[in-house]
Scaffold this active site. Sequence first.
Site, short mmCIF file in Angstrom:
data_model
loop_
_atom_site.label_atom_id
_atom_site.label_comp_id
_atom_site.label_asym_id
_atom_site.label_seq_id
_atom_site.Cartn_x
_atom_site.Cartn_y
_atom_site.Cartn_z
N THR A 154 -8.08 -55.28 24.07
CA THR A 154 -7.89 -54.22 25.05
C THR A 154 -6.53 -54.29 25.73
O THR A 154 -5.88 -53.28 25.96
CB THR A 154 -9.02 -54.32 26.11
OG1 THR A 154 -10.25 -54.24 25.42
CG2 THR A 154 -8.94 -53.24 27.14
N THR A 208 -10.43 -60.55 24.66
CA THR A 208 -11.02 -61.60 25.48
C THR A 208 -12.16 -62.36 24.79
O THR A 208 -12.42 -63.51 25.12
CB THR A 208 -11.55 -61.02 26.81
OG1 THR A 208 -12.51 -60.01 26.52
CG2 THR A 208 -10.44 -60.48 27.66
N ASP A 209 -12.82 -61.71 23.82
CA ASP A 209 -14.04 -62.32 23.27
C ASP A 209 -13.82 -63.73 22.73
O ASP A 209 -14.63 -64.62 22.96
CB ASP A 209 -14.62 -61.44 22.15
CG ASP A 209 -15.31 -60.20 22.69
OD1 ASP A 209 -15.27 -59.99 23.92
OD2 ASP A 209 -15.89 -59.44 21.89
N LYS A 244 -15.26 -67.72 28.28
CA LYS A 244 -15.64 -66.40 28.77
C LYS A 244 -17.11 -66.50 29.18
O LYS A 244 -17.97 -66.77 28.34
CB LYS A 244 -15.44 -65.35 27.68
CG LYS A 244 -15.73 -63.93 28.16
CD LYS A 244 -15.40 -62.88 27.10
CE LYS A 244 -15.73 -61.49 27.64
NZ LYS A 244 -15.39 -60.41 26.73
#
Length: 449
Positions: A108, A184-185, A263
């Site tokens: 993103t 981010t995953d 995360k």
Amino acid sequence: MSENGELAGYKGLALEVLQNIGAEIGDFIRVIKGGQVFEGILIPRSEYGDDKHVVIKLRSGYNIGVRLTPDAKVERVGRGEKPAFVAPPLPEQNPALPKVSIISTGGTIASRVDYRTGAVRPALTASDLYSVVPELADIARIDAQILFSLYSENITPAHWAEMAKTVAEKIAEGVDGVVIAHGTDTMGYSAAALSFALQNLPVPVIFVGSQRSADRPSSDAATNLTGAVLAAAKAPFAEVAVAMHETISDTAIVLHRGTKVRKCHTSRRDAFKSVNAKPLAKIVEKRVVMLAEDYKRRDPSRKLVVKPNFSGKVALIKFYPGMDPAIIDWHVDNGYKAIVLEGTGLGHVSNRLFQPIKRAIEKGVVVAMASQCIWGRVNMNVYDTGRDLLALGVTPLEDMLAETATVKLMWIFGQTDNPEEAKQLLKTNIAGEFSQRTLHEEMREDIKQ
Ligand code: GLU
């Protein structure tokens, strides 16, 4: 992230129909079916969408998917302006500022949404960045490059190797810091991977992502990126770190050590937490404030050592009640060199797994134990189960994250094939991946939020 040009994301029947009418993304199209008329701008599809729908942005601003049934009539009613993005000219670069290189891998943070068509494009040329986040020009002289355009769930150890080599090239060019924009995953895994692959770092390497895309008012993209660039330009440490929001508000960006970060939330802006460790530092009012006492200091004269090889033959297996012991055998029979078990509590698995674990270790597979509790330290001396597993030769992983341990073993087996040497490396603290003392306070802080 779709890269297939004029009809991004379309395939099969939908692609054929659109090609036949000469339509491109951004054109005005009309679909008449079942007595209804749908008219609007053709917008890109997700690459995972089916091949039977076209997606149109209606005049109302809503996007609608229209199924192409045999009776549907599709026509192009007008040429649209292409969703081209014209970046403003680069600002004057201030020669007194540090040099920061931004490497984009996707996610993103590295995308820009075209408001008119909804197209999502990689946007990481230096001029795109300055236009989206102009304050970067006051912090550093930026050069930016797109290495990959991938959702991070598609990143593999081969991509980690490419990232490490690209960072090394930038450091050889003399930059003061490197930023890696990443989905981010799996950003925690990549940060751990580069922590092992880039040894003796002279300058900081900062991963950054965003939880909310730049088209949303709640986006964290610009603040995270600004924080990451600041850290790359000025931080006193020379380690791999992850820069993200500290809390759900915009008050501070926190820097987590690459081997201790996870995360922990699907959508919150403060999703990333340092686990069993203090964060390295935080950015308060454009200053990097160190939080950790033990860190590797920035030293541009240090000579970087790059060890970019990883093995794919390492598995992370979460134990669960009723787990079939044959899962262990399968990995042994399929040439796996190491298995990280994510055990329960202090580091346990059912005694039904003992026999396959024994066999694995006898065949030279390294079997190591982390805890699925996430917080706390593995202690296999408390109960019989732990002691039995230790006697079989299972290596306890202290307070290391299971993900970091998996990445570490992938990296270790990229350096050696010898299980004894591998175990020695596993027990050696290479990049702050485990600590001697467990920090209970940090866990309570995280639970409170
Ligand atoms: N799941 C994607 C990724 O991790 C997109 C979301 C994001 O950037 O965080 O790359």
